[in-house]
Design a protein around this motif. Structure first.
Motif, mmCIF file in Angstrom:
data_model
loop_
_atom_site.group_PDB
_atom_site.id
_atom_site.type_symbol
_atom_site.label_atom_id
_atom_site.label_comp_id
_atom_site.label_asym_id
_atom_site.label_seq_id
_atom_site.Cartn_x
_atom_site.Cartn_y
_atom_site.Cartn_z
ATOM 1 N N SER A 191 17.565 33.105 66.942
ATOM 2 C CA SER A 191 16.773 32.331 66.594
ATOM 3 C C SER A 191 15.197 32.836 66.635
ATOM 4 N N ILE A 192 14.587 32.216 65.752
ATOM 5 C CA ILE A 192 13.113 32.597 65.581
ATOM 6 C C ILE A 192 12.413 31.262 65.290
ATOM 7 N N SER A 193 11.343 31.099 66.210
ATOM 8 C CA SER A 193 10.447 29.823 66.134
ATOM 9 C C SER A 193 9.248 30.239 65.395
ATOM 10 N N PHE A 194 8.710 29.507 64.589
ATOM 11 C CA PHE A 194 7.159 29.830 63.948
ATOM 12 C C PHE A 194 6.315 28.631 64.318
ATOM 13 N N SER A 195 5.233 28.834 64.921
ATOM 14 C CA SER A 195 4.282 27.915 65.067
ATOM 15 C C SER A 195 3.411 27.599 64.011
ATOM 16 N N HIS A 196 3.079 26.595 63.457
ATOM 17 C CA HIS A 196 2.530 26.201 62.110
ATOM 18 C C HIS A 196 0.793 26.267 62.578
ATOM 19 N N SER A 197 0.161 26.985 61.379
ATOM 20 C CA SER A 197 -1.277 27.171 61.655
ATOM 21 C C SER A 197 -1.830 26.271 60.723
ATOM 22 N N PRO A 198 -3.192 25.370 61.235
ATOM 23 C CA PRO A 198 -3.864 24.599 60.094
ATOM 24 C C PRO A 198 -4.487 25.480 59.001
ATOM 25 N N GLN A 199 -4.655 26.770 59.357
ATOM 26 C CA GLN A 199 -5.267 27.727 58.254
ATOM 27 C C GLN A 199 -4.217 28.198 57.172
ATOM 28 N N LYS A 200 -2.981 28.650 57.544
ATOM 29 C CA LYS A 200 -2.355 29.292 56.735
ATOM 30 C C LYS A 200 -0.757 29.238 57.093
ATOM 31 N N SER A 201 0.084 29.037 56.324
ATOM 32 C CA SER A 201 1.625 28.884 56.760
ATOM 33 C C SER A 201 1.948 30.260 56.722
ATOM 34 N N LYS A 202 2.988 30.701 57.793
ATOM 35 C CA LYS A 202 3.348 31.973 57.926
ATOM 36 C C LYS A 202 4.206 32.656 56.849
ATOM 37 N N ASP A 203 3.794 33.835 56.639
ATOM 38 C CA ASP A 203 4.350 34.643 55.477
ATOM 39 C C ASP A 203 5.795 34.610 55.572
ATOM 40 N N THR A 204 5.992 35.088 56.802
ATOM 41 C CA THR A 204 7.429 35.251 57.362
ATOM 42 C C THR A 204 8.341 34.242 57.149
#
Length: 313
Positions: A150-163
């Motif tokens: 599993s990998i969890s990605f926190s969302h940023s208001p500035q930019k979505s994670k490319d990964t």
């Protein structure tokens, strides 16, 4: 932008990063210090400055903390380390209601509580074939049948994670385990560089061709895992429809392990792997010592547990 143009920009980017020695961000995630935790962003030594890194492998096997522990004993507070641990209990606990504090305050608290965390150096390709490489410590093994991580990605208001976007779009990625010898190169891939900058080139790490998926894995890593997207989950806070995290489950299709880190039983020797983990703040950790504790079989413990219960009645 052409590949040649990207390469021409890299020396300028590298000089700028080295000169600043600042705390940078990867896709909006705070608190990842580039190059070294020995210096602050203003160039002065940090309060955590330590001794020069000891390149000698540090892992050794010891006895467990309490080799004579018996059922129902709980914390052995008559001997160390239990004795000091019991004394510190008298200082009490500080309690947070996490619904009353901001996510910015929750982040440093939980990332310093849930330690150590393994690091996934994740390689992806966009739908157009643009490569991306980035480290994530919201990462773990989920199951062996089927083999899932599993990998969890926190969302940023500035930019979505490319990964994250690449995984959702192409359904493929690789995970390379980070070891001591190339930790700085792995860490620099967390830079919040423009989308046209290739983190592989910034880090100097080497692409190793995968067999079952398109994204390469890191040749410098002793372990490379080829993965396909198994499932993804969008996570919202309670009573909200705003997505703040995306959890990805990856089906491990193929594992590559260096012969040099395998032991006689065919499993990985932690002393040879020299894996690095994340702690709180800018801190990383190496594996220092280990000890074995076998899972107790009930047929061995049964008489001890039952007789102890009878005596306490």
């Amino acid at each position: 932008m052409s590949y040649l143009h990207k390469c021409r920009r890299l020396p300028t980017l590298a000089r700028r990063l080295v000169d600043r020695r600042s705390t940078l961000y990867k896709d909006g995630t705070p608190n990842i210090r580039l190059f070294s935790a020995m210096g602050r962003s203003d160039g002065e030594p940090s309060e955590n400055s330590g001794q020069p890194f000891n390149s000698t492998a540090s892992f050794r096997v010891t006895d467990p903390p309490n080799p004579n522990w018996q059922p129902r004993q709980g914390l052995p507070d008559q001997v160390e380390p239990g004795k000091s641990w019991k004394v510190e209990e008298e200082k009490g606990w500080k309690t947070w209601n996490l619904s009353d504090i901001s996510p910015r305050e929750v982040y440093p608290l939980l990332t310093s509580c849930v330690v150590p965390r393994p690091i996934a150096l994740v390689s992806t390709l966009s739908s157009d074939g643009v490569p991306n490489l980035a480290p994530f410590s919201y990462f773990s093994m989920v199951a062996h049948n089927p083999p899932l991580l599993s990998i969890s990605f926190s969302h940023s208001p500035q930019k979505s994670k490319d990964t994250k976007e690449n995984i959702l779009a192409t359904k493929q990625f690789t995970v390379s385990i980070v070891s001591e010898p190339f930790i700085e190169a792995a860490n620099v891939t967390s830079v919040d560089a423009p989308a046209d900058i290739d983190e592989w080139n910034v880090s100097g790490l080497t692409r190793s061709t995968s067999i079952d998926v398109r994204p390469p894995w890191v040749k410098e890593s002793a372990i490379g895992l080829e993965c396909e997207l198994f499932h993804s989950y969008e996570i919202c806070p309670p009573n909200s429809d705003v997505v703040t995290n995306t959890l990805v489950l990856g089906l491990i299709k193929r594992a590559h392990v260096r012969e040099s880190v395998l032991n006689a039983s065919g499993t990985v020797d932690p002393a040879k792997l020299r894996a690095v983990s994340r702690l709180g703040g800018d801190m990383y950790a190496r594996i220092g010592e280990g000890f074995e504790l076998s899972r107790p079989p009930w047929k061995v413990m049964r008489n001890q547990v039952i007789s102890g219960a009878s005596e306490s009645e």
